[in-house]
Design a protein around this motif. Structure first.
Motif, PDB file in Angstrom:
ATOM      1  N   UNK A  72       0.827  -1.216   0.000  1.00 49.86           N
ATOM      2  CA  UNK A  72       0.000   0.000   0.000  1.00 49.86           C
ATOM      3  C   UNK A  72       0.860   1.265   0.000  1.00 49.86           C
ATOM      4  N   UNK A  73       2.025   1.216   0.625  1.00 44.95           N
ATOM      5  CA  UNK A  73       2.916   2.361   0.610  1.00 44.95           C
ATOM      6  C   UNK A  73       3.597   2.527  -0.747  1.00 44.95           C
ATOM      7  N   UNK A  74       3.883   1.419  -1.393  1.00 39.25           N
ATOM      8  CA  UNK A  74       4.611   1.472  -2.666  1.00 39.25           C
ATOM      9  C   UNK A  74       3.701   1.763  -3.846  1.00 39.25           C
ATOM     10  N   UNK A  75       2.453   1.295  -3.767  1.00 41.80           N
ATOM     11  CA  UNK A  75       1.538   1.436  -4.904  1.00 41.80           C
ATOM     12  C   UNK A  75       0.222   2.031  -4.410  1.00 41.80           C
ATOM     13  N   UNK A  76       0.012   3.339  -4.606  1.00 38.94           N
ATOM     14  CA  UNK A  76      -1.179   4.010  -4.091  1.00 38.94           C
ATOM     15  C   UNK A  76      -2.469   3.440  -4.670  1.00 38.94           C
ATOM     16  N   UNK A  77      -3.560   3.651  -3.931  1.00 41.03           N
ATOM     17  CA  UNK A  77      -4.892   3.202  -4.340  1.00 41.03           C
ATOM     18  C   UNK A  77      -5.313   3.917  -5.630  1.00 41.03           C
ATOM     19  N   UNK A  78      -5.696   3.131  -6.641  1.00 45.42           N
ATOM     20  CA  UNK A  78      -6.138   3.703  -7.918  1.00 45.42           C
ATOM     21  C   UNK A  78      -7.590   3.356  -8.199  1.00 45.42           C
ATOM     22  N   UNK A  79      -8.350   3.029  -7.154  1.00 48.01           N
ATOM     23  CA  UNK A  79      -9.722   2.567  -7.388  1.00 48.01           C
ATOM     24  C   UNK A  79     -10.644   3.651  -7.909  1.00 48.01           C
ATOM     25  N   UNK A  80     -10.228   4.919  -7.831  1.00 45.83           N
ATOM     26  CA  UNK A  80     -11.091   6.006  -8.292  1.00 45.83           C
ATOM     27  C   UNK A  80     -10.752   6.492  -9.696  1.00 45.83           C
ATOM     28  N   UNK A  81      -9.620   5.998 -10.273  1.00 45.70           N
ATOM     29  CA  UNK A  81      -9.264   6.496 -11.601  1.00 45.70           C
ATOM     30  C   UNK A  81      -8.730   5.434 -12.551  1.00 45.70           C
ATOM     31  N   UNK A  82      -7.928   4.479 -12.041  1.00 48.89           N
ATOM     32  CA  UNK A  82      -7.332   3.471 -12.928  1.00 48.89           C
ATOM     33  C   UNK A  82      -7.334   2.123 -12.204  1.00 48.89           C
ATOM     34  N   UNK A  83      -8.538   1.570 -12.043  1.00 47.33           N
ATOM     35  CA  UNK A  83      -8.720   0.380 -11.225  1.00 47.33           C
ATOM     36  C   UNK A  83      -8.510  -0.898 -12.042  1.00 47.33           C
ATOM     37  N   UNK A  84      -7.709  -1.801 -11.460  1.00 47.38           N
ATOM     38  CA  UNK A  84      -7.564  -3.156 -11.997  1.00 47.38           C
ATOM     39  C   UNK A  84      -7.636  -4.126 -10.817  1.00 47.38           C
ATOM     40  N   UNK A  85      -8.444  -5.136 -10.966  1.00 47.04           N
ATOM     41  CA  UNK A  85      -8.724  -6.056  -9.871  1.00 47.04           C
ATOM     42  C   UNK A  85      -7.467  -6.708  -9.321  1.00 47.04           C
ATOM     43  N   UNK A  86      -6.554  -7.113 -10.220  1.00 49.70           N
ATOM     44  CA  UNK A  86      -5.388  -7.860  -9.752  1.00 49.70           C
ATOM     45  C   UNK A  86      -4.407  -6.986  -8.979  1.00 49.70           C
ATOM     46  N   UNK A  87      -4.570  -5.654  -9.041  1.00 52.91           N
ATOM     47  CA  UNK A  87      -3.663  -4.755  -8.328  1.00 52.91           C
ATOM     48  C   UNK A  87      -4.130  -4.440  -6.905  1.00 52.91           C
ATOM     49  N   UNK A  88      -5.268  -4.959  -6.505  1.00 60.09           N
ATOM     50  CA  UNK A  88      -5.807  -4.657  -5.175  1.00 60.09           C
ATOM     51  C   UNK A  88      -4.862  -5.124  -4.069  1.00 60.09           C
ATOM     52  N   UNK A  89      -4.569  -4.266  -3.093  1.00 57.92           N
ATOM     53  CA  UNK A  89      -3.758  -4.709  -1.951  1.00 57.92           C
ATOM     54  C   UNK A  89      -4.585  -5.457  -0.903  1.00 57.92           C
ATOM     55  N   UNK A  90      -5.899  -5.355  -1.011  1.00 60.60           N
ATOM     56  CA  UNK A  90      -6.808  -6.062  -0.095  1.00 60.60           C
ATOM     57  C   UNK A  90      -7.791  -6.867  -0.940  1.00 60.60           C
ATOM     58  N   UNK A  91      -8.775  -7.439  -0.294  1.00 61.30           N
ATOM     59  CA  UNK A  91      -9.819  -8.133  -1.051  1.00 61.30           C
ATOM     60  C   UNK A  91     -10.798  -7.154  -1.673  1.00 61.30           C
ATOM     61  N   UNK A  92     -10.721  -5.875  -1.294  1.00 59.82           N
ATOM     62  CA  UNK A  92     -11.547  -4.853  -1.894  1.00 59.82           C
ATOM     63  C   UNK A  92     -12.949  -4.790  -1.320  1.00 59.82           C
ATOM     64  N   UNK A  93     -13.719  -3.792  -1.797  1.00 62.57           N
ATOM     65  CA  UNK A  93     -15.134  -3.659  -1.468  1.00 62.57           C
ATOM     66  C   UNK A  93     -15.926  -3.949  -2.731  1.00 62.57           C
ATOM     67  N   UNK A  94     -17.011  -4.686  -2.590  1.00 54.73           N
ATOM     68  CA  UNK A  94     -17.751  -5.090  -3.777  1.00 54.73           C
ATOM     69  C   UNK A  94     -19.111  -5.648  -3.405  1.00 54.73           C
ATOM     70  N   UNK A  95     -19.963  -5.713  -4.398  1.00 53.45           N
ATOM     71  CA  UNK A  95     -21.179  -6.504  -4.336  1.00 53.45           C
ATOM     72  C   UNK A  95     -21.056  -7.600  -5.379  1.00 53.45           C
ATOM     73  N   UNK A  96     -21.381  -8.812  -5.026  1.00 54.76           N
ATOM     74  CA  UNK A  96     -21.145  -9.957  -5.915  1.00 54.76           C
ATOM     75  C   UNK A  96     -22.417 -10.787  -6.051  1.00 54.76           C
ATOM     76  N   UNK A  97     -22.686 -11.245  -7.265  1.00 53.42           N
ATOM     77  CA  UNK A  97     -23.878 -12.059  -7.543  1.00 53.42           C
ATOM     78  C   UNK A  97     -23.460 -13.262  -8.368  1.00 53.42           C
ATOM     79  N   UNK A  98     -23.950 -14.436  -7.990  1.00 54.99           N
ATOM     80  CA  UNK A  98     -23.759 -15.650  -8.785  1.00 54.99           C
ATOM     81  C   UNK A  98     -25.134 -16.120  -9.236  1.00 54.99           C
ATOM     82  N   UNK A  99     -25.308 -16.236 -10.544  1.00 53.75           N
ATOM     83  CA  UNK A  99     -26.581 -16.655 -11.127  1.00 53.75           C
ATOM     84  C   UNK A  99     -26.419 -18.056 -11.699  1.00 53.75           C
ATOM     85  N   UNK A 100     -27.323 -18.949 -11.327  1.00 52.29           N
ATOM     86  CA  UNK A 100     -27.333 -20.309 -11.873  1.00 52.29           C
ATOM     87  C   UNK A 100     -28.670 -20.543 -12.549  1.00 52.29           C
ATOM     88  N   UNK A 101     -28.743 -21.587 -13.370  1.00 58.10           N
ATOM     89  CA  UNK A 101     -29.983 -21.907 -14.059  1.00 58.10           C
ATOM     90  C   UNK A 101     -31.067 -22.331 -13.088  1.00 58.10           C
TER      91      UNK A 101
END
Length: 898
Positions: A72-101
């Motif tokens: 987190x000190x080396x790579x600042x949070x970019x979630x407001x301008x240049x977000x990529x999931x794999x760069x997250x230093x934590x598990x992040x904040x999200x809403x998740x949905x799984x749809x099945x038949x």
């Protein structure tokens, strides 16, 4: 023996003096105890709680937490301008949905399901919240890239019309991003050309901003997401979750189950009153027993208040503490009553109280001390949840002990005064004398027997009755000391130990998240769908170089390539995914990279990164042109077993630790994986230190070195059984069950210490006699204390919380194993190999008939003679037809002698 005699002499002497002082001044002592408890209890108004699962159930200051701080000190949070999931230093904040038949195995690529997914997507994006009169929608809180919201799921393909064309497994290109199909689609089936034909599940994930100033808004949107999704209806099956769902569900389950304590408190009061009900309105001790239960409750109140004063936050696992302390308090209460029944009813109030305290001084002190010691050692643990739990419980044990000595002790004084003045146990009115009873009519005599006496008026009111619950355990010795029963008991415990060892060998480590939530919870369905349909891939691993390196030098690049290759060769890492800005930069230059720092960095900043902005978050370049840190990525394989998740972390760390580069490997999930690695050594260390410390304490409080060894042996056997039967009951060793195991260390020694102490204090011609006397003294309080503890936790059998349910199972095993070892195994062991003790000179070898006075002839065997001489008991007495007894007795009448 010399050390023990000195210790017991001082403790017993101090308790005798205290008992005399208490008998003289019960009201001031009671008032002081209640005032002190009230003062501490007010601290509950300052009570603060901690509900963050990461903080509570992961090791404090772990390597993963330190690595996360570096990232987190080396790579600042970019979630407001240049977000990529794999760069997250934590598990992040999200809403998740799984749809099945709608039907199992139904293809979700069908037109109808895709239409439903579009409806769900629109529904989620229209969720809004209002904070301080300001409305925030998804567009305000979503993670962004190039000014657009970033979603990670099937929406990427849906929005770009990629589903209209053929999908080639395992990935497709969406803009400048490669989307791995197994991450967003589950149960994929392909043809011979790797073209996707069908899938069983879709995932829709909506990432939120985590930069400072937006965190609280994002968390509020998550909560709104949960509320809205619970109202969504349609012709589809969907499970949903947010980043904080496990926090919410676990805390909600434990908070709800705390209400069980009121039921438990009532059950304990009823049981205590029944056990101490003698059938006589004079000697009944039901109200006295209830004071013992209340005294334990005061210990609980004081603990919450005191810990609030000193700033120890309440954690959800502390919810099991009241169930624990009630059991401990009642165990002390039964011991005090047992000592009480061994005193002479004809003695003064001061004499009886002081004698009772002197008899049980060592027993209640050693058990409270060993319990306290176990929790004090637990309070040094690296898991904050265990540490806070042990602090709360440790102080509750101290205060419960003091309340039994003061509040319950004062009640004992009042009880003695009432009995000696022949007053009713409920109304405190004078009970009619024999002449008054016999002078009335039949109705009057019947009323007196039923409501004043409880039995036929045929004895003096200077005796203390034992209830049936206190008499039944006295017959244990007549069964277990038979030679055939000794053999059976030893074989039974040998089998128990063998089965337990097999269970220990097969005990699993780690924790299935499904176990933490009730089956009816929305999160349970989500976790099940995720495990069934999205278990192929594990988290993306960040390979971080946190010191400046000469990236323009070929040797440095070779070291980096070699490291990434070594990682991908590991069994826990896949070889089909990697992200390297250095490889892409090399391709950008057609393999001919600049060879000096200045030209390398200038080309990187001016040419490469503007055309590849997704790599900007992987480089930390100082104003002076020095690359301070960089990172690369590989992906772990899917591992659902928490033990292997921990092993994956250990394996990849070994690879980076042996590299010549200043590098470490990290992913947000490692913070939680740490517990899977640390739980076993932490548990063994805490339990081992606690056992060793308790062994040392027992040396001072148990009269013989051999007894100390036996107590330690039974403690180890109980713990081995506990670990082994955890496997059979579906429990694994985790950061939650670890707390319950540490808790059980102190309790595993309690009952055994009572038996060994009573055995060494008993006088008899041989070991069997001494075991018989010891059981007659402590079997009743052990059995009734154990049963009351079982009743105290039985209500938790229907708990929906894993914390409470696992506590119930481990506590149940601890109590049952403790009672079995104390009442079966130890008596047999002591009767065969117990320490010898020289019998008193005045103990006659055989007496078949003893005359107490010219009137009463008592017939019994030699064992009963010794018990009459050295303990409080009841014997049948027959008076001859011509004898004059006062009060008169007919032949075969039964009177009670002590």
């Amino acid at each position: 023996m010399a050390v023990y005699d000195v210790v017991e002499g001082h403790i017993s002497g101090a308790f005798v003096k205290y008992g005399k002082f208490l008998a003289r001044y019960p009201i001031p002592i009671l008032a002081a105890a209640l005032l002190a408890t009230t003062a501490l209890g007010f601290g509950i108004f300052y009570l603060e709680s901690e509900k963050d699962l990461e903080y509570l159930y992961t090791p404090e200051n772990s390597r993963a937490i330190k690595d996360r701080y570096t990232v987190m000190q080396s790579f600042p949070d970019r979630s407001s301008d240049e977000f990529y999931e794999h760069q997250l230093p934590t598990l992040g904040l999200y809403g998740d949905i799984i749809v099945v038949g709608g039907n199992e195995g139904e293809n979700v690529l069908s037109e109808g399901v895709l239409a439903d997914i579009s409806i769900i997507d629109d529904f989620v994006k229209n969720i809004t919240i209002t904070i301080n009169d300001t409305e925030y929608g998804y567009l305000n809180v979503c993670a962004k890239r190039s000014g657009e919201c970033v979603s990670s799921g099937i929406q990427n393909l849906l929005n770009g019309s990629h589903l209209d064309a053929s999908l080639t497994f395992p990935s497709v290109n969406v803009g400048d991003e490669i989307v791995d199909l197994p991450v967003i689609m589950g149960g994929i089936r392909v043809d011979n050309n790797s073209v996707v034909q069908s899938a069983e599940a879709f995932r829709l994930r909506y990432y939120l901003q985590t930069v400072n100033g937006t965190m609280e808004i994002s968390l509020a949107w998550e909560r709104a997401f949960l509320r809205k999704m619970s109202q969504l209806k349609g012709n589809f099956t969907a499970a949903y979750s947010v980043s904080q769902s496990l926090n919410y569900e676990l805390n909600e389950g434990t908070d709800g189950d705390v209400t069980y304590f009121s039921t438990t408190f009532t059950i304990m009061m009823i049981y205590a009153a029944v056990v101490c009900g003698t059938g006589s309105c004079l000697t009944a001790r039901g109200f006295l027993a209830n004071v013992g239960v209340y005294s334990a409750g005061l210990g609980i109140l004081a603990s919450f208040g005191f810990c609030s004063y000193i700033g120890v936050k309440l954690v959800n696992i502390v919810g099991v503490m009241p169930f624990l302390i009630i059991g401990i308090g009642i165990d002390d209460m039964f011991l005090l009553m047992s000592g009480w029944l061994q005193t002479s009813p004809s003695d003064t109030v001061e004499g009886r109280v002081s004698s009772a305290f002197g008899i049980v001084a060592v027993s209640i002190t050693v058990t409270s001390l060993t319990d306290l010691l176990a929790f004090c050692i637990g309070a040094t643990n690296i898991f904050p949840s265990l540490r806070n739990f042990c602090i709360y419980t440790g102080f509750a044990i101290i205060w419960c002990y003091l309340m039994q000595l003061t509040v319950f002790g004062s009640a004992m004084v009042f009880h003695t005064r009432r009995v000696q003045s022949s007053r009713h146990c409920f109304t405190c009115t004078k009970i009619p004398s024999e002449e008054q009873v016999n002078s009335g009519g039949k109705l009057w005599r019947c009323l007196c027997v039923c409501f004043c006496l409880g039995r036929k008026y045929n004895r003096k009111y200077d005796q203390e009755d034992k209830s049936i619950f206190e008499r039944i355990p006295l017959h244990i010795s007549s069964v277990i000391l038979l030679k055939p029963m000794k053999v059976i008991i030893l074989l039974m415990f040998a089998g128990y130990l063998a089965i337990s060892i097999w269970g220990v060998i097969n005990l699993e480590q780690g924790l299935l998240l499904n176990n933490l939530v009730p089956r009816e919870s929305y999160l349970y369905s989500y976790l099940r769908f995720e495990r069934e349909h999205f278990g192929a891939y594990g988290p993306v691993l960040q390979v971080v170089i946190d010191e400046p390196q000469g990236y323009w030098e070929e040797n440095t690049r070779k070291n980096i390539d070699s490291l990434l290759d070594s990682l991908q060769e590991n069994e826990y890492v896949g070889n089909d995914f990697s992200i390297s800005w250095l490889d892409s930069f090399s391709t950008f230059h057609n393999g001919s990279l600049p060879t000096t720092q200045t030209t390398f960095v200038q080309s990187l900043q001016n040419d490469f990164l503007p055309m590849n902005p997704h790599f900007s978050g992987d480089l930390n370049i100082s104003e002076s042109g020095i690359i301070q840190a960089s990172r690369y990525y590989v992906r772990s394989v899917g591992v659902n077993n928490s033990y292997h998740q921990g092993q994956m972390m250990v394996n990849v760390r070994k690879i980076t630790d042996t590299s010549d580069l200043p590098v470490f490997v990290y992913t947000g999930a490692f913070v939680f994986f740490e517990q899977f690695v640390q739980v076993l050594p932490s548990t063994l260390q805490t339990v081992g230190v606690a056992v060793a410390a308790i062994f040392v304490v027992c040396i001072f409080f148990i009269p013989h070195p051999l007894c100390v060894i036996y107590v330690t042996l039974t403690m180890v056997m109980i713990l081995v059984g506990l670990f082994g039967f955890m496997h059979f009951w579906g429990l694994s060793l985790s950061s939650i069950t670890m707390i319950h195991v540490v808790m059980s260390v102190g309790f595993s020694v309690d009952f055994s210490a009572h038996i060994c102490h009573a055995f060494m204090k008993a006088d008899g011609m041989n070991r069997n006699d001494r075991v018989e006397i010891a059981l007659s003294r402590v079997a009743a309080p052990i059995m009734n204390g154990g049963i009351s503890s079982l009743l105290g936790i039985i209500i938790l059998v229907n708990s929906s919380s894993y914390v409470f349910l696992s506590f119930f199972r481990i506590m149940l095993m601890t109590i049952l194993f403790g009672m079995a070892h104390a009442l079966l195994f130890l008596p047999v062991l002591l009767s065969l190999m117990g320490p010898d003790k020289q019998p008193p000179k005045d103990l006659e070898p055989k007496v078949d008939k003893l005359t107490i006075n010219p009137v009463l002839n008592i017939e019994r065997g030699e064992s009963m003679k010794r018990q009459l001489k050295y303990i409080v008991t009841k014997v049948s007495v027959k008076c001859g037809p011509d004898s004059e007894c006062d009060p008169p007795h007919k032949e075969d009448d039964v009177v009670y002698c002590y």
